[in-house]
Scaffold this motif. Structure first.
Motif, PDB file in Angstrom:
ATOM      1  N   SER A 113     -11.850   7.993  11.818  1.00 32.74           N
ATOM      2  CA  SER A 113     -12.304   8.052  10.418  1.00 32.74           C
ATOM      3  C   SER A 113     -11.054   8.986  10.192  1.00 32.74           C
ATOM      4  O   SER A 113     -10.735   9.458  10.797  1.00 32.74           O
ATOM      5  N   ALA A 114     -11.331   9.501   9.063  1.00 33.93           N
ATOM      6  CA  ALA A 114     -10.241  10.068   7.643  1.00 33.93           C
ATOM      7  C   ALA A 114     -10.917  10.737   8.395  1.00 33.93           C
ATOM      8  O   ALA A 114      -9.888  12.086   9.243  1.00 33.93           O
ATOM      9  N   LYS A 115     -12.101  11.927   8.246  1.00 33.64           N
ATOM     10  CA  LYS A 115     -12.011  13.278   9.011  1.00 33.64           C
ATOM     11  C   LYS A 115     -11.590  13.283  10.751  1.00 33.64           C
ATOM     12  O   LYS A 115     -11.356  14.196  10.515  1.00 33.64           O
ATOM     13  N   ASP A 116     -12.369  12.636  11.493  1.00 31.04           N
ATOM     14  CA  ASP A 116     -11.757  12.475  12.973  1.00 31.04           C
ATOM     15  C   ASP A 116     -10.323  12.685  13.326  1.00 31.04           C
ATOM     16  O   ASP A 116      -9.739  13.569  14.104  1.00 31.04           O
ATOM     17  N   LEU A 136       0.492  -1.442  -0.281  1.00 32.68           N
ATOM     18  CA  LEU A 136       0.074   0.298   0.292  1.00 32.68           C
ATOM     19  C   LEU A 136       0.964   1.330   0.240  1.00 32.68           C
ATOM     20  O   LEU A 136       0.393   1.865  -0.579  1.00 32.68           O
ATOM     21  N   LYS A 137       2.302   0.563   0.182  1.00 35.97           N
ATOM     22  CA  LYS A 137       3.167   2.810   1.111  1.00 35.97           C
ATOM     23  C   LYS A 137       3.183   3.284  -0.356  1.00 35.97           C
ATOM     24  O   LYS A 137       3.653   2.938  -1.407  1.00 35.97           O
ATOM     25  N   GLY A 138       2.483   4.134  -0.536  1.00 36.83           N
ATOM     26  CA  GLY A 138       2.379   5.668  -1.688  1.00 36.83           C
ATOM     27  C   GLY A 138       1.550   5.233  -3.122  1.00 36.83           C
ATOM     28  O   GLY A 138       1.654   5.453  -3.952  1.00 36.83           O
ATOM     29  N   LEU A 166      -3.503  10.290   0.967  1.00 36.31           N
ATOM     30  CA  LEU A 166      -3.648   9.007   0.027  1.00 36.31           C
ATOM     31  C   LEU A 166      -4.405   8.298   0.777  1.00 36.31           C
ATOM     32  O   LEU A 166      -4.594   8.020   1.900  1.00 36.31           O
ATOM     33  N   ILE A 167      -5.790   7.529   0.499  1.00 33.05           N
ATOM     34  CA  ILE A 167      -6.045   6.218   0.277  1.00 33.05           C
ATOM     35  C   ILE A 167      -5.502   5.754   1.395  1.00 33.05           C
ATOM     36  O   ILE A 167      -5.826   4.890   2.123  1.00 33.05           O
ATOM     37  N   SER A 168      -4.563   5.130   0.401  1.00 33.25           N
ATOM     38  CA  SER A 168      -3.241   4.215   1.123  1.00 33.25           C
ATOM     39  C   SER A 168      -2.960   4.241   2.164  1.00 33.25           C
ATOM     40  O   SER A 168      -2.665   3.878   3.111  1.00 33.25           O
TER      41      SER A 168
END
Length: 633
Positions: A519-522, A133-135, A529-531
């Motif tokens: 979550s990403a927002k929190d 997943l990295k990058g 990046l998603i990854s």
């Protein structure tokens, strides 16, 4: 022939490489000639009439691998001709089918690996997943990793929720879902792929296909189903053994049903389909029920008589089996003696018996919204194993001598006979304490509460399970639940502490105490990046417990290592540990280096089997609950 069944059972229990196949263990062996030779003899004993017995006096040790398997194939084909002639004269058709399946698989594995040895399909480690997943910005690769490597639908939903636009835009393209279907097909064809992994991946693909946000057209859905159906019809009988071909078809049908997302007309038919899908057998075999009629003879001389102690059980309001009990008293020296008693399942169950094999295959009791699927037959669970009041029962007695400040002075483990004075529910305890209905019970509750709070505050293992200070305004019922939980953890901790001194293997349960996924927002990672966001969330995937014979992870943050001992009635790992403690901690049985190695190998096999079973059972429970709600409406 029951004798043949026993021989097969013993062989399979000691098989060095195994994965589940119905009631017996499926063994993939291409070098263990002794094992294969024993199977072909058993098969011949069941198939061939006595007057037509073939010469089986072959010294397999004098044959090289190719010569031996030429002999094995010839014998197998000869026996199968007898099988095809008449299937009505077999004493045990189930045994014949199992032997046939094993031999077919062994021969197929040998032929498949003769020229090209295929690597075993291994689950990717977290480090390997991070490296992928990295990058990485390739959405096909990211989603493939989520679906086929992480394989957690709750985690997938969470990531999808955090980045809805990116995922939905990608998944609306039919070719991207086709990419996942093709990957699933290729995995299904792998000989050593785990069924539980395929089921987990199929659920995520089904969620994608049936997601209203993705809004996949009906024609595309049918296209994927057709792709899977065409793959089934084109499976070559020359390339795949009969067993392997059936396994692939079963795996592909799992995804077909998942994509269709249709429910059977009745709950009964839903349960039948679900049980077949996950290999769940609600009923016990006739052999197990027959064996249950002849319990193991117990040597009472090995058991200490503790029937004079005042012992109670405390269980949930709907619990019908009491498998643990308590006593507490003050000694003449001012110390306290806490007794925790666990049903001695090993005293009733013979080693390597059909009952134990069925418990091994079930792994644990399954709790469903409307029923229990027990690890042992109900008569054993609710009569023999249950610590019913006014009945003498065999137990493992854990006796803790505690100082007036409740510090541990001494811990003894003994086989014992107890007689429970009273079975109590949580509600009963609340009434006894709040209304002072029973002073003796009320006093016992208060003492246990003091001990429990002391353990929670000072024991490093129990303390790790709490992130906040205990509340002072808890109800008696909630406090009683805490008492039971803390005392059971305390027991496991101390047995583990004593057993480790022997430097002997056992089965450990390793589980995370991590916080829920954020979550990403929190987390303020909106621009990540998603990854990278997935990598940051990996440690927070809940319920990543597993069994292992290795205990060297106890220093890792948020990770707990426990030697399960308290639930042998409903957990196979606890049953195995109970046997080990009796043999090596109580009886101090000597063990040779070779036996130690074999024991370690066997426990490692059991641990891996339990991990595979638990993944399947968790998926099964989730799907059952979903169906239960649907049919209830």
């Amino acid at each position: 022939m029951s004798s043949n069944l026993n021989v097969l059972r013993d062989l399979l229990l000691t098989c060095p490489t195994s994965s589940k196949e119905e009631i017996f263990e499926k063994c993939h062996i291409d070098t263990n000639k002794k094992f294969a030779f024993q199977l072909i003899i058993l098969y011949g004993n069941e198939i061939v009439p006595k007057e037509k017995k073939l010469n089986e006096e072959v010294t397999y040790n004098n044959l090289d691998d190719n010569q031996f398997f030429d002999y094995l194939i010839n014998q197998f084909e000869t026996y199968n001709k007898y099988k095809e002639e008449d299937e009505t004269n077999f004493n045990n058709l189930e045994l014949v089918d199992v032997l046939c399946t094993h031999l077919d698989s062994i021969i197929a594995t040998h032929l498949a690996t003769k020229d090209d040895i295929k690597p075993e399909v291994k689950e990717k480690t977290q480090e390997e997943i991070i490296e992928i997943l990295k990058g990485n910005t390739n959405m096909n690769e990211i989603i493939k990793t989520l679906v086929f490597d992480i394989k957690d639908i709750t985690f997938f939903k969470k990531i999808l929720h955090d980045f809805p636009n990116v995922f939905e835009k990608h998944l609306k393209k039919e070719q991207n879902i086709h990419f996942l279907v093709e990957k699933y097909i290729n995995l299904a064809k792998e000989e050593n792929i785990n069924v539980s992994d395929l089921i987990a991946s199929s659920k995520i693909i089904s969620y994608i296909v049936n997601n209203t946000s993705v809004n996949l057209p009906a024609k595309d859905r049918q296209k994927h189903i057709k792709t899977l159906g065409t793959t089934i019809s084109k499976l070559s009988t020359s390339k795949y053994s009969d067993y392997h071909r059936k396994r692939i078809i079963s795996a592909l049908n799992i995804l077909i049903e998942a994509i269709k997302n249709t429910m059977p007309p009745t709950k009964e038919k839903f349960e039948i389909r679900l049980n077949q899908k996950y290999g769940i057998k609600p009923e016990f075999s006739e052999q197990a029920l027959k064996e249950m009629e002849h319990y193991k003879k117990v040597n009472d001389k090995l058991y200490v008589d503790l029937t004079s102690k005042f012992v109670i059980t405390v269980d949930g309001n709907k619990t019908n089996c009491s498998e643990d009990a308590f006593s507490v008293e003050q000694l003449e020296n001012g110390n306290y003696l806490l007794g925790i008693y666990i049903t001695d399942v090993h005293s009733y169950i013979k080693d390597n018996s059909i009952l134990e094999l069925e418990a091994y295959n079930r792994a644990k009791t399954i709790y469903l919204p409307d029923q229990l699927l027990t690890m042992f037959p109900n008569d054993l669970v609710y009569n023999q194993f249950s610590l019913c009041e006014n009945k003498k029962k065999y137990v493992m007695a854990h006796l803790f001598e505690l100082s007036p400040k409740f510090d541990l002075v001494k811990h003894d483990i003994k086989r014992a006979i107890i007689e429970v004075d009273v079975n109590k529910s949580i509600k009963d305890i609340e009434k006894d304490v709040n209304k002072i209905k029973d002073q003796k019970i009320s006093d016992m509750y208060q003492t246990l509460l003091y001990i429990s709070n002391r353990i929670r505050k000072h024991n490093p293992f129990v303390k790790k399970h709490y992130s906040s200070k205990p509340k002072n305004n808890k109800s008696v019922g909630d406090s009683m639940n805490d008492i039971i939980s803390n005392l059971m953890m305390y027991l496991n901790y101390n047995v583990d502490h004593d057993y480790r001194k022997l430097d002997m293997p056992c089965i450990y349960k390793i589980y995370s105490m991590g916080a829920p996924v954020t979550s990403a927002k929190d987390s303020g990672s909106k621009k990540l990046l998603i990854s990278e966001h997935i990598i940051n969330s990996l440690d927070e995937i809940p319920d990543r417990s597993h069994y292992s014979i290795n205990n060297n992870t106890s220093s890792i943050k948020n990770l707990c290592v426990s030697m399960p001992m308290t639930v042998p009635v409903r957990n196979y790992a606890a049953l195995q540990n109970q046997k080990l403690v009796q043999k090596y901690l109580i009886d101090k049985q000597p063990i040779k280096d070779k036996e130690l190695y074999e024991l370690e190998e066997q426990l490692d096999i059991i641990s891996k089997h339990l991990n595979e079973k638990n993944k399947l059972i968790n998926e099964y429970i989730e799907e059952y609950r979903y169906g239960f709600k649907k049919y209830k409406k």
